[in-house]
Design a protein around this motif. Structure first.
Motif, PDB file in Angstrom:
ATOM      1  N   ASP A  48       8.984  15.797  -9.572  1.00 32.39           N
ATOM      2  CA  ASP A  48       8.281  16.361 -10.715  1.00 32.39           C
ATOM      3  C   ASP A  48       7.749  15.296 -11.673  1.00 32.39           C
ATOM      4  OD1 ASP A  48      10.621  15.450 -11.811  1.00 32.39           O
ATOM      5  OD2 ASP A  48      11.178  17.331 -12.788  1.00 32.39           O
ATOM      6  N   ASN A  49       7.657  14.044 -11.201  1.00 32.41           N
ATOM      7  CA  ASN A  49       7.039  13.015 -12.033  1.00 32.41           C
ATOM      8  C   ASN A  49       5.676  13.511 -12.512  1.00 32.41           C
ATOM      9  OD1 ASN A  49       5.264  10.432 -12.417  1.00 32.41           O
ATOM     10  ND2 ASN A  49       7.377   9.690 -12.422  1.00 32.41           N
ATOM     11  N   ARG A  50       5.322  13.205 -13.752  1.00 33.52           N
ATOM     12  CA  ARG A  50       4.073  13.739 -14.321  1.00 33.52           C
ATOM     13  C   ARG A  50       2.844  13.284 -13.553  1.00 33.52           C
ATOM     14  NH1 ARG A  50       1.748  10.664 -19.186  1.00 33.52           N
ATOM     15  NH2 ARG A  50       1.275  12.768 -19.865  1.00 33.52           N
ATOM     16  N   ARG A  51       2.949  12.178 -12.788  1.00 39.07           N
ATOM     17  CA  ARG A  51       1.836  11.726 -11.963  1.00 39.07           C
ATOM     18  C   ARG A  51       1.758  12.482 -10.647  1.00 39.07           C
ATOM     19  NH1 ARG A  51       3.461   5.538 -12.159  1.00 39.07           N
ATOM     20  NH2 ARG A  51       2.005   5.367 -10.397  1.00 39.07           N
ATOM     21  N   ALA A 107      12.911 -21.790 -11.893  1.00 36.46           N
ATOM     22  CA  ALA A 107      13.520 -22.168 -13.167  1.00 36.46           C
ATOM     23  C   ALA A 107      12.445 -22.560 -14.175  1.00 36.46           C
ATOM     24  CB  ALA A 107      14.495 -23.325 -12.957  1.00 36.46           C
ATOM     25  N   GLY A 108      12.607 -22.089 -15.405  1.00 34.22           N
ATOM     26  CA  GLY A 108      11.627 -22.360 -16.445  1.00 34.22           C
ATOM     27  C   GLY A 108      10.629 -21.230 -16.637  1.00 34.22           C
ATOM     28  N   ARG A 109      10.762 -20.163 -15.818  1.00 36.40           N
ATOM     29  CA  ARG A 109       9.820 -19.053 -15.931  1.00 36.40           C
ATOM     30  C   ARG A 109      10.565 -17.732 -15.815  1.00 36.40           C
ATOM     31  NH1 ARG A 109       5.248 -18.714 -11.451  1.00 36.40           N
ATOM     32  NH2 ARG A 109       7.014 -17.948 -10.247  1.00 36.40           N
ATOM     33  N   SER A 110      10.350 -16.815 -16.748  1.00 34.14           N
ATOM     34  CA  SER A 110      10.950 -15.491 -16.666  1.00 34.14           C
ATOM     35  C   SER A 110      10.229 -14.675 -15.603  1.00 34.14           C
ATOM     36  CB  SER A 110      10.875 -14.784 -18.021  1.00 34.14           C
ATOM     37  OG  SER A 110       9.522 -14.632 -18.425  1.00 34.14           O
ATOM     38  N   THR A 111      10.856 -13.586 -15.173  1.00 36.44           N
ATOM     39  CA  THR A 111      10.307 -12.810 -14.066  1.00 36.44           C
ATOM     40  C   THR A 111      10.299 -11.327 -14.413  1.00 36.44           C
ATOM     41  OG1 THR A 111      11.151 -14.396 -12.458  1.00 36.44           O
ATOM     42  CG2 THR A 111      10.540 -12.234 -11.621  1.00 36.44           C
ATOM     43  N   ASP A 112       9.131 -10.709 -14.361  1.00 35.73           N
ATOM     44  CA  ASP A 112       9.017  -9.264 -14.549  1.00 35.73           C
ATOM     45  C   ASP A 112       8.334  -8.693 -13.312  1.00 35.73           C
ATOM     46  OD1 ASP A 112       8.919  -6.713 -15.394  1.00 35.73           O
ATOM     47  OD2 ASP A 112       7.537  -7.026 -17.056  1.00 35.73           O
ATOM     48  N   ASN A 113       9.104  -8.549 -12.262  1.00 37.07           N
ATOM     49  CA  ASN A 113       8.581  -8.047 -10.988  1.00 37.07           C
ATOM     50  C   ASN A 113       9.025  -6.617 -10.752  1.00 37.07           C
ATOM     51  OD1 ASN A 113       7.122 -10.181  -9.825  1.00 37.07           O
ATOM     52  ND2 ASN A 113       8.997 -11.199  -9.177  1.00 37.07           N
ATOM     53  N   TYR A 114       8.121  -5.782 -10.307  1.00 35.80           N
ATOM     54  CA  TYR A 114       8.543  -4.457  -9.842  1.00 35.80           C
ATOM     55  C   TYR A 114       7.422  -3.790  -9.055  1.00 35.80           C
ATOM     56  CZ  TYR A 114       5.778  -2.194 -13.558  1.00 35.80           C
ATOM     57  OH  TYR A 114       4.752  -1.749 -14.365  1.00 35.80           O
ATOM     58  N   LYS A 115       7.826  -2.908  -8.177  1.00 37.32           N
ATOM     59  CA  LYS A 115       6.929  -1.963  -7.527  1.00 37.32           C
ATOM     60  C   LYS A 115       7.561  -0.589  -7.662  1.00 37.32           C
ATOM     61  CE  LYS A 115       3.607  -4.575  -6.167  1.00 37.32           C
ATOM     62  NZ  LYS A 115       2.243  -4.383  -6.704  1.00 37.32           N
ATOM     63  N   GLU A 116       6.739   0.433  -7.830  1.00 36.88           N
ATOM     64  CA  GLU A 116       7.286   1.758  -8.072  1.00 36.88           C
ATOM     65  C   GLU A 116       6.713   2.784  -7.102  1.00 36.88           C
ATOM     66  OE1 GLU A 116       6.109   2.187 -12.144  1.00 36.88           O
ATOM     67  OE2 GLU A 116       4.196   3.132 -11.626  1.00 36.88           O
ATOM     68  N   TYR A 117       7.507   3.852  -6.902  1.00 33.99           N
ATOM     69  CA  TYR A 117       7.065   4.978  -6.089  1.00 33.99           C
ATOM     70  C   TYR A 117       7.453   6.244  -6.845  1.00 33.99           C
ATOM     71  CZ  TYR A 117       6.386   8.215  -2.225  1.00 33.99           C
ATOM     72  OH  TYR A 117       5.939   9.255  -1.447  1.00 33.99           O
ATOM     73  N   SER A 131       0.806  -1.214   0.000  1.00 38.08           N
ATOM     74  CA  SER A 131       0.000   0.000   0.000  1.00 38.08           C
ATOM     75  C   SER A 131       0.843   1.269   0.000  1.00 38.08           C
ATOM     76  CB  SER A 131      -0.929   0.012   1.221  1.00 38.08           C
ATOM     77  OG  SER A 131      -0.178  -0.051   2.436  1.00 38.08           O
ATOM     78  N   GLU A 132       2.100   1.199   0.416  1.00 42.22           N
ATOM     79  CA  GLU A 132       2.965   2.385   0.446  1.00 42.22           C
ATOM     80  C   GLU A 132       3.518   2.708  -0.943  1.00 42.22           C
ATOM     81  OE1 GLU A 132       4.734   1.342   4.879  1.00 42.22           O
ATOM     82  OE2 GLU A 132       5.303   0.217   3.091  1.00 42.22           O
ATOM     83  N   TRP A 133       3.370   1.781  -1.893  1.00 38.75           N
ATOM     84  CA  TRP A 133       3.910   1.937  -3.228  1.00 38.75           C
ATOM     85  C   TRP A 133       2.803   2.303  -4.205  1.00 38.75           C
ATOM     86  CZ3 TRP A 133       9.271   0.986  -4.173  1.00 38.75           C
ATOM     87  CH2 TRP A 133       9.977   0.620  -3.022  1.00 38.75           C
ATOM     88  N   ASN A 134       3.177   2.596  -5.453  1.00 40.96           N
ATOM     89  CA  ASN A 134       2.219   3.098  -6.432  1.00 40.96           C
ATOM     90  C   ASN A 134       1.972   2.132  -7.579  1.00 40.96           C
ATOM     91  OD1 ASN A 134       3.896   6.146  -5.857  1.00 40.96           O
ATOM     92  ND2 ASN A 134       1.883   5.642  -5.040  1.00 40.96           N
ATOM     93  N   GLY A 135       1.878   0.859  -7.258  1.00 48.56           N
ATOM     94  CA  GLY A 135       1.534  -0.131  -8.267  1.00 48.56           C
ATOM     95  C   GLY A 135       2.745  -0.789  -8.892  1.00 48.56           C
ATOM     96  N   LEU A 144      11.202   5.740  -8.073  1.00 51.99           N
ATOM     97  CA  LEU A 144      11.948   4.647  -7.452  1.00 51.99           C
ATOM     98  C   LEU A 144      11.290   3.333  -7.837  1.00 51.99           C
ATOM     99  CD1 LEU A 144      13.939   3.370  -5.367  1.00 51.99           C
ATOM    100  CD2 LEU A 144      12.196   3.855  -3.615  1.00 51.99           C
ATOM    101  N   ILE A 145      12.107   2.337  -8.210  1.00 50.54           N
ATOM    102  CA  ILE A 145      11.574   1.036  -8.617  1.00 50.54           C
ATOM    103  C   ILE A 145      12.297  -0.073  -7.860  1.00 50.54           C
ATOM    104  CG2 ILE A 145      11.127  -0.529 -10.542  1.00 50.54           C
ATOM    105  CD1 ILE A 145      11.347   1.867 -12.421  1.00 50.54           C
ATOM    106  N   MET A 146      11.523  -0.920  -7.202  1.00 47.49           N
ATOM    107  CA  MET A 146      12.022  -2.159  -6.605  1.00 47.49           C
ATOM    108  C   MET A 146      11.809  -3.243  -7.653  1.00 47.49           C
ATOM    109  SD  MET A 146      10.651  -4.040  -3.104  1.00 47.49           S
ATOM    110  CE  MET A 146       8.930  -3.746  -3.540  1.00 47.49           C
ATOM    111  N   SER A 147      12.918  -3.855  -8.135  1.00 49.53           N
ATOM    112  CA  SER A 147      12.777  -4.712  -9.314  1.00 49.53           C
ATOM    113  C   SER A 147      13.793  -5.832  -9.340  1.00 49.53           C
ATOM    114  CB  SER A 147      12.952  -3.862 -10.585  1.00 49.53           C
ATOM    115  OG  SER A 147      13.018  -4.664 -11.743  1.00 49.53           O
ATOM    116  N   ASN A 148      13.396  -6.968  -9.935  1.00 53.34           N
ATOM    117  CA  ASN A 148      14.357  -8.018 -10.277  1.00 53.34           C
ATOM    118  C   ASN A 148      14.001  -8.607 -11.636  1.00 53.34           C
ATOM    119  OD1 ASN A 148      12.102  -9.531  -9.521  1.00 53.34           O
ATOM    120  ND2 ASN A 148      13.301 -11.129  -8.517  1.00 53.34           N
ATOM    121  N   TYR A 149      13.745  -7.724 -12.587  1.00 56.83           N
ATOM    122  CA  TYR A 149      13.353  -8.114 -13.940  1.00 56.83           C
ATOM    123  C   TYR A 149      14.397  -9.032 -14.578  1.00 56.83           C
ATOM    124  CZ  TYR A 149      12.489  -7.536 -18.956  1.00 56.83           C
ATOM    125  OH  TYR A 149      12.264  -7.762 -20.285  1.00 56.83           O
TER     126      TYR A 149
END
Length: 277
Positions: A88-91, A74-84, A44-48, A234-239
């Protein structure tokens, strides 16, 4: 009858004034400072963001009860992230981070973690500098691990205005002492300071600490070149696009601010009068 003397009262006022003026000013950058130790039990502290294999865990934490984990299979790619988003981000549309930002967080790779076969980097966290008009990333500072050496590595990427990748910028990796490496099965405290350059000049700053020890110190970085963008996401990620990575990666205790979060930002209690007549 208890009486406070003029001298003791004046001294107390001086102490109170000194304690107040010594505190850091309120943040000018929109939505900073930011902190997240996942103690809400959610994101909930992050923005999706995508979290196909990213979840809140109570099994291992560096701060409080909860942390975030990503279980890679193993056998599956990973696109994980959370952003904040901030500044001056446009959002957000607020005050920009002209003086840069400080980021600290705790990172852990569980014992037995395996990077993707052939991977040259493995992501941990990202700071984006995005265009305020269309939201496209123009520059990125990325904290990675180099799988071949297990050393932490700072990547610096440039993107074109049309959203296409431009190039990897000159290295801002570890250049102080022996390179720090991942301690598998343990938490590492990572700290990053980035300050944009003056447009068109090579005077941006990137500094990086591991467990309180300075490991990278660069003061000549073109951290946006001549494009008027600032740190604002800010992005928490292990893409990972390859499907051969496996094991559990964790994050906890995030702090993002305009000032060094280790520089004693705790406001002291007001002075107590202990001399009365």
């Amino acid at each position: 009858m208890v009486r406070i003397t003029k001298t003791s009262f004046a001294a107390a006022l001086c102490l109170a004034g000194a304690a107040f003026t010594a505190q850091p000013a309120l943040s000018a950058v929109a939505r900073l400072p930011f902190s997240s130790s996942f103690e809400t039990g959610s994101f909930s502290e992050w923005n999706g963001g995508l979290d196909s294999s990213m979840s809140i865990s109570s099994s291992v934490a560096s701060d409080g009860r909860y942390s975030t984990q990503s279980v890679m299979t193993a056998g599956r790619s990973t696109d994980n992230y959370k952003e904040y988003v901030f500044g001056d981000n446009r959002r957000v549309g607020g005050e920009g981070a002209t003086q840069g930002v400080w980021l600290t967080f705790d990172s852990r790779f569980d014992t037995g973690f395996r990077y993707a076969t052939g991977a040259t980097v493995h992501k941990i966290a990202i700071i984006n500098l995005e265009d305020v008009n269309d939201g496209r990333r123009r520059y990125q500072i990325i904290i990675n691990v180099t799988p071949q050496t297990n050393a932490y590595f700072i990547d610096h990427l440039k993107w074109n205005a049309d959203g296409s990748f431009n190039r990897t910028m000159p290295s801002v990796t570890q250049n102080v002492g022996t390179p720090a490496t991942v301690r598998y099965g343990q938490w590492d405290k990572l700290k990053l300071y980035v300050k944009p350059n003056t447009l068109g000049q090579a005077n941006g700053i990137v500094r990086f600490w591991v467990n309180g020890v300075l490991k990278a110190d660069h003061t000549n970085v073109q951290l946006r070149e001549n494009v008027s963008v600032l740190p604002n996401k800010l992005i928490m990620s292990n893409y990972v696009t390859e499907s051969t990575a496996s094991g559990t990666q964790r994050w906890d205790n995030w702090r993002l601010s305009e000032t060094d979060p280790d520089a004693g930002a705790v406001r002291p209690n007001p002075p107590v009068l202990n001399s009365v007549q």
